[in-house]
Design a protein around this motif. Structure first.
Motif, PDB file in Angstrom:
ATOM      1  N   LEU A   6     -23.430 -32.064   6.621  1.00  0.00           N
ATOM      2  CA  LEU A   6     -22.053 -32.207   6.354  1.00  0.00           C
ATOM      3  C   LEU A   6     -21.627 -30.893   6.324  1.00  0.00           C
ATOM      4  O   LEU A   6     -21.795 -30.285   5.144  1.00  0.00           O
ATOM      5  N   GLY A  29     -22.269 -34.060  10.707  1.00  0.00           N
ATOM      6  CA  GLY A  29     -21.135 -34.856  10.440  1.00  0.00           C
ATOM      7  C   GLY A  29     -19.997 -34.031  10.330  1.00  0.00           C
ATOM      8  O   GLY A  29     -19.751 -33.292   9.290  1.00  0.00           O
ATOM      9  N   ILE A  54     -18.419 -38.074  10.278  1.00  0.00           N
ATOM     10  CA  ILE A  54     -19.155 -37.907   8.879  1.00  0.00           C
ATOM     11  C   ILE A  54     -20.028 -39.241   8.361  1.00  0.00           C
ATOM     12  O   ILE A  54     -21.135 -39.155   8.389  1.00  0.00           O
ATOM     13  N   ALA A  55     -19.310 -40.281   8.653  1.00  0.00           N
ATOM     14  CA  ALA A  55     -20.020 -41.588   8.068  1.00  0.00           C
ATOM     15  C   ALA A  55     -20.866 -41.858   9.131  1.00  0.00           C
ATOM     16  O   ALA A  55     -21.915 -42.367   9.002  1.00  0.00           O
ATOM     17  N   CYS A  58     -24.336 -39.871   8.802  1.00  0.00           N
ATOM     18  CA  CYS A  58     -24.841 -40.201   7.561  1.00  0.00           C
ATOM     19  C   CYS A  58     -25.547 -41.597   7.675  1.00  0.00           C
ATOM     20  O   CYS A  58     -26.803 -41.539   7.040  1.00  0.00           O
ATOM     21  N   GLU A  59     -25.152 -42.571   8.243  1.00  0.00           N
ATOM     22  CA  GLU A  59     -25.556 -44.101   8.350  1.00  0.00           C
ATOM     23  C   GLU A  59     -27.141 -43.947   8.394  1.00  0.00           C
ATOM     24  O   GLU A  59     -27.720 -44.607   7.935  1.00  0.00           O
ATOM     25  N   VAL A  64     -29.219 -36.482   3.569  1.00  0.00           N
ATOM     26  CA  VAL A  64     -27.823 -35.844   3.849  1.00  0.00           C
ATOM     27  C   VAL A  64     -27.754 -34.486   3.386  1.00  0.00           C
ATOM     28  O   VAL A  64     -27.933 -34.479   2.166  1.00  0.00           O
ATOM     29  N   LEU A  66     -25.275 -31.554   1.814  1.00  0.00           N
ATOM     30  CA  LEU A  66     -23.627 -31.296   1.711  1.00  0.00           C
ATOM     31  C   LEU A  66     -23.529 -29.879   1.670  1.00  0.00           C
ATOM     32  O   LEU A  66     -24.088 -28.993   1.007  1.00  0.00           O
ATOM     33  N   THR A  76     -15.335 -35.449   1.299  1.00  0.00           N
ATOM     34  CA  THR A  76     -16.381 -35.445   2.374  1.00  0.00           C
ATOM     35  C   THR A  76     -17.298 -36.595   2.021  1.00  0.00           C
ATOM     36  O   THR A  76     -17.768 -37.608   2.798  1.00  0.00           O
ATOM     37  N   LEU A  77     -17.487 -36.662   0.620  1.00  0.00           N
ATOM     38  CA  LEU A  77     -18.419 -37.754   0.212  1.00  0.00           C
ATOM     39  C   LEU A  77     -17.810 -39.171   0.425  1.00  0.00           C
ATOM     40  O   LEU A  77     -18.552 -40.257   0.830  1.00  0.00           O
ATOM     41  N   ALA A  80     -18.255 -40.315   3.729  1.00  0.00           N
ATOM     42  CA  ALA A  80     -19.657 -40.387   4.110  1.00  0.00           C
ATOM     43  C   ALA A  80     -19.949 -41.925   4.007  1.00  0.00           C
ATOM     44  O   ALA A  80     -20.996 -42.624   4.502  1.00  0.00           O
ATOM     45  N   LEU A  83     -24.070 -43.658   0.312  1.00  0.00           N
ATOM     46  CA  LEU A  83     -25.162 -42.970   0.648  1.00  0.00           C
ATOM     47  C   LEU A  83     -26.314 -43.387  -0.227  1.00  0.00           C
ATOM     48  O   LEU A  83     -27.474 -42.585  -0.556  1.00  0.00           O
TER      49      LEU A  83
END
Ligand SMILES: NC(=O)c1ccc[n+]([C@@H]2O[C@H](COP(=O)([O-])OP(=O)(O)OC[C@H]3O[C@@H](n4cnc5c(N)ncnc54)[C@H](OP(=O)(O)O)[C@@H]3O)[C@@H](O)[C@H]2O)c1
Length: 210
Positions: A6, A29, A54-55, A58-59, A64, A66, A76-77, A80, A83
């Motif tokens: 990310l 992401g 982003i999501a 991460c999926e 991940v 940062l 950002t989180l 996401a 997580l």
């Protein structure tokens, strides 16, 4: 390892490109996957590199990373999504805009705040104590720079440590996530030495033992 990075800035683009070269499955992401920066990165890294939202990045990821400004970490989180169970490698430094100090510290750290914003994620602090220009080659003469990491979970730290070793770092486990209260000021020392005190940016920290 399936990795979502990310942030496609200096830190994220270097880490992602290098891990791709080491055979990892890397997806960036990005808040805007069609930005000029992202397009340039895609061209530079070749066809193996993927960029997604982003999501979406991460999926499927086990790890991940940062790599955004600390001030952008909550958004950002949030983008996401869940997580929990994933290793979340926090590279951020909570720097004042003029690099004169840290915006959090002493009784907490960026990494601990990141852990609070990503419930259930297995947070490891890493890659924050050296300039990103050295990720590609952490060798300094006959010495190798240390990658200081910390976190509350051994397995998560071991995985983050292996990713640092892939880049050629020697890994130093500094302890629990609260040790980020000390690793983040160490980054500030690096920045101050490199850019204020005149040492230049070809410097790195090393733990000596006897
Ligand atoms: N540079 C270093 O040598 C170094 C070393 C160790 C740790 N760090 C830390 O690592 C993190 C990333 O540093 P960097 O040097 O890679 O930063 P950078 O080059 O400025 O890149 C920042 C990245 O974050 C993204 N981003 C997402 N939300 C953002 C927002 N609200 N505002 C600004 N950017 C946003 C940017 O996306 P867009 O592409 O869409 O703008 C960009 O991809 C920072 O926390 C920094 O303190 C840096």
């Amino acid at each position: 390892v399936r990795i979502a990075v990310l942030g496609a800035g200096v830190v994220g683009s270097n880490l992602g490109r290098l891990w791709l070269e080491h055979g990892h499955d890397v997806t960036f992401g990005a808040r805007d996957p069609e930005s000029d920066k992202v397009k340039a990165l895609r061209q530079a890294a070749g066809s193996g590199l993927r960029v997604d939202g982003i999501a979406e990045a991460c999926e499927p990821a086990e790890v991940v990373v940062l790599a955004v400004p600390f001030a952008a970490a909550p958004d950002t989180l949030n983008a996401a999504g869940d997580l929990s169970g994933k290793v979340l490698v926090d590279c951020t430094n909570p720097l004042e805009a003029d690099l004169s100090g840290l915006t959090v510290g002493q009784t907490t750290s960026a990494a601990e705040q990141v852990a609070g914003w990503a419930p259930g994620a297995r947070v490891v602090k890493a890659f924050n104590t050296i300039g990103a220009q050295h990720y590609a080659n952490p060798r300094f003469g006959d010495q190798v720079a240390d990658a200081f990491i910390c976190g509350d979970e051994g397995e998560a730290k071991a995985l983050a440590g292996r990713l640092a070793e892939d880049l050629g770092f020697e890994v130093v486990d500094a302890g629990s996530l609260a040790a980020a209260r000390l690793l983040e000021p160490l980054a500030l020392l690096w920045i101050r030495m490199a850019y204020v005190e005149g040492a230049g940016s070809n410097i790195a920290f090393k733990l000596l033992r006897k």
